[in-house]
Design an enzyme around this catalytic site. Structure first.
Site, PDB file in Angstrom:
ATOM      1  N   GLU A 178      15.098  -2.453 -55.135  1.00 54.30           N
ATOM      2  CA  GLU A 178      15.908  -2.334 -54.176  1.00 54.30           C
ATOM      3  C   GLU A 178      17.439  -2.123 -54.384  1.00 54.30           C
ATOM      4  O   GLU A 178      18.504  -1.233 -53.876  1.00 54.30           O
ATOM      5  CB  GLU A 178      16.121  -3.599 -53.399  1.00 54.30           C
ATOM      6  CG  GLU A 178      14.783  -3.829 -52.344  1.00 54.30           C
ATOM      7  CD  GLU A 178      14.624  -2.733 -51.258  1.00 54.30           C
ATOM      8  OE1 GLU A 178      15.848  -2.306 -50.754  1.00 54.30           O
ATOM      9  OE2 GLU A 178      13.693  -2.538 -51.009  1.00 54.30           O
ATOM     10  N   CYS A 234      12.110  10.657 -39.382  1.00 55.90           N
ATOM     11  CA  CYS A 234      13.499  10.895 -38.575  1.00 55.90           C
ATOM     12  C   CYS A 234      14.733  11.352 -39.543  1.00 55.90           C
ATOM     13  O   CYS A 234      15.497  10.603 -39.981  1.00 55.90           O
ATOM     14  CB  CYS A 234      14.062   9.557 -38.063  1.00 55.90           C
ATOM     15  SG  CYS A 234      15.368   9.648 -36.799  1.00 55.90           S
ATOM     16  N   CYS A 274      10.608  14.875 -34.308  1.00 59.69           N
ATOM     17  CA  CYS A 274      10.099  13.947 -33.284  1.00 59.69           C
ATOM     18  C   CYS A 274       8.963  13.928 -32.602  1.00 59.69           C
ATOM     19  O   CYS A 274       8.266  12.900 -32.110  1.00 59.69           O
ATOM     20  CB  CYS A 274      11.243  14.344 -32.296  1.00 59.69           C
ATOM     21  SG  CYS A 274      12.987  14.088 -32.756  1.00 59.69           S
ATOM     22  N   CYS A 283       6.808  11.312 -33.888  1.00 54.43           N
ATOM     23  CA  CYS A 283       7.536  10.162 -34.130  1.00 54.43           C
ATOM     24  C   CYS A 283       6.780   9.037 -33.196  1.00 54.43           C
ATOM     25  O   CYS A 283       6.554   9.371 -32.111  1.00 54.43           O
ATOM     26  CB  CYS A 283       8.924  10.002 -33.934  1.00 54.43           C
ATOM     27  SG  CYS A 283       9.629   8.631 -34.209  1.00 54.43           S
ATOM     28  N   CYS A 341      13.114   6.921 -27.199  1.00 53.34           N
ATOM     29  CA  CYS A 341      14.175   7.295 -28.278  1.00 53.34           C
ATOM     30  C   CYS A 341      15.299   8.016 -27.408  1.00 53.34           C
ATOM     31  O   CYS A 341      14.694   9.191 -26.635  1.00 53.34           O
ATOM     32  CB  CYS A 341      13.856   8.294 -29.196  1.00 53.34           C
ATOM     33  SG  CYS A 341      14.949   8.832 -30.184  1.00 53.34           S
TER      34      CYS A 341
END
Ligand code: SF4
Length: 376
Positions: A49, A201, A208, A211, A217
């Protein structure tokens, strides 16, 4: 239809919640073989991370694997000298991350690995989104992340049109992201939303039509994907000339200087800057001591040894290297000055453009243009 700029209401009655659609998609299309997922220990998740804070997954994978080979455990990382950590980090940029990682490893070796959000947040280099990602991925606890990819997904899905850098926008994004976060499958959900941002995205030309959350959205429905998330208009990147000495002994060793702990390339080894470094006496690392030879007359164009260009976060460095005068006395090695032979460069924490420059020494010099994030 929602008002433009307001989050679209979730169509709970018609579609499964955002998180359920995303998790279904993740089961088939998500990334399940990232090296920090096997095994997914707190130590490995934490290191990954920190590396992922400013760097894409594809770049991080190789660095992560080499880092784990060199520092397989928290104890080994905590016991290593900072130089070894900076060397393993060299090329990833944003070197403060490596210094914080090392400091946090020492703290954890003494007090144990945290298992609460608050305790992770108390460690150097761990912000709210990173702490949440660690809690979700390493401990499977519900926690809301908001890294760059997730901001883009949420801003588009919820139709948030104010500039993404503004504090008020970040609060709104957090509110939406929190509402989307499910109470279970936290590790998978966190990976899923990061994967959606990284693979579907996309910043430009998002996919899209494949998606899983396109049905409600706002950006997709209102055809505003190109304008969301909104950003401040950035001024052009300023140029900054920086001059360095090229000092080489007859045995081939080159003079390198440790940079101050904070600032550009903090703590890394670099060709000595001709115009000197701003030194903060409070800094923990030995900092560049004055080189008497910096008092030499300014270099003449005939001393030019080579040039490089390097993009940092806030400016474009135009580096020029000058050969030190042959009759100048050789500086003596100190904690902050070393004469390094070429075979030692590989294990020394060097900024990427300086490593490239050293590697190219003796060859016809050329302009180089590289981008990493050497700042702070
Ligand atoms: S529909 Fe398009 S813009 Fe909306 S979240 Fe999915 S990929 Fe992003």
């Amino acid at each position: 239809m929602s008002l433009a700029g307001d989050p679209i209401p979730r169509s709970e009655g018609e579609d499964p919640p955002f998180s359920a659609r995303l998790l279904d998609w993740f089961d088939t299309h998500g990334r399940h073989n990232l090296p920090w997922q096997h095994p997914r220990t707190p130590y490995r998740v934490w290191v990954s991370e920190i590396m992922l804070q400013q760097t894409q997954v594809s770049t991080v994978i190789g660095y992560f694997e080499r880092f784990m080979a060199r520092f397989p455990s928290l104890e080994e990382l905590a016991a290593a000298p900072l130089d070894a950590v900076l060397s393993a980090w060299a090329g990833l940029g944003y070197y403060a991350r490596a210094r914080h990682l090392h400091a946090a490893a020492k703290a954890m070796a003494a007090r144990g690995i945290p298992d609460t959000l608050a305790h992770w947040l108390a460690l150097p280099g761990v912000g709210a989104s990173t702490a949440a990602a660690i809690m979700a991925q390493a401990f499977d606890q519900p926690a809301t992340i908001l890294d760059g990819n997730v901001k883009r997904v949420v801003a588009r899905h919820a139709g948030i049109g104010s500039p993404i850098e503004q504090a008020a926008t970040i609060h709104r994004l957090y509110d939406c992201a929190r509402a989307y976060t499910p109470p279970n499958r936290s590790a998978d959900y966190t990976q899923a939303i990061m994967d959606l941002g990284a693979t579907v995205c996309l910043r430009s030309q998002p996919h899209c039509l494949r998606c899983p959350v396109a049905g409600d959205c706002v950006a997709f429905i209102e055809q505003r994907t190109a304008e969301l998330p909104a950003r401040r208009v950035r001024p052009p990147v300023p140029l900054r000339p920086v001059r360095f000495w090229w000092w080489q002994r007859a045995d081939g060793r080159v003079l390198l200087e440790r940079r101050p702990a904070s600032g550009i390339w903090g703590g890394l080894w670099c060709l000595p800057e001709i115009d000197g470094l701003r030194v903060n006496p409070q800094e923990a690392l030995p900092t560049a001591v004055p080189i008497p030879e910096r008092m030499l007359p300014p270099p003449r164009p005939s001393q030019s040894h080579g040039r490089f260009a390097h993009r940092l976060t806030h400016f474009l460095m135009q580096g020029e290297v000058f050969t030190a005068p042959a009759d100048a006395p050789l500086p003596v090695a100190t904690d902050a000055l070393r004469w390094l032979a070429p075979h030692e460069w590989a294990d020394t924490g060097l900024p990427k453009p300086i490593r490239h420059y050293l590697d190219a020494q003796g060859m016809p010099l050329r302009e180089t243009s590289m981008h990493d994030h050497g700042s702070l």
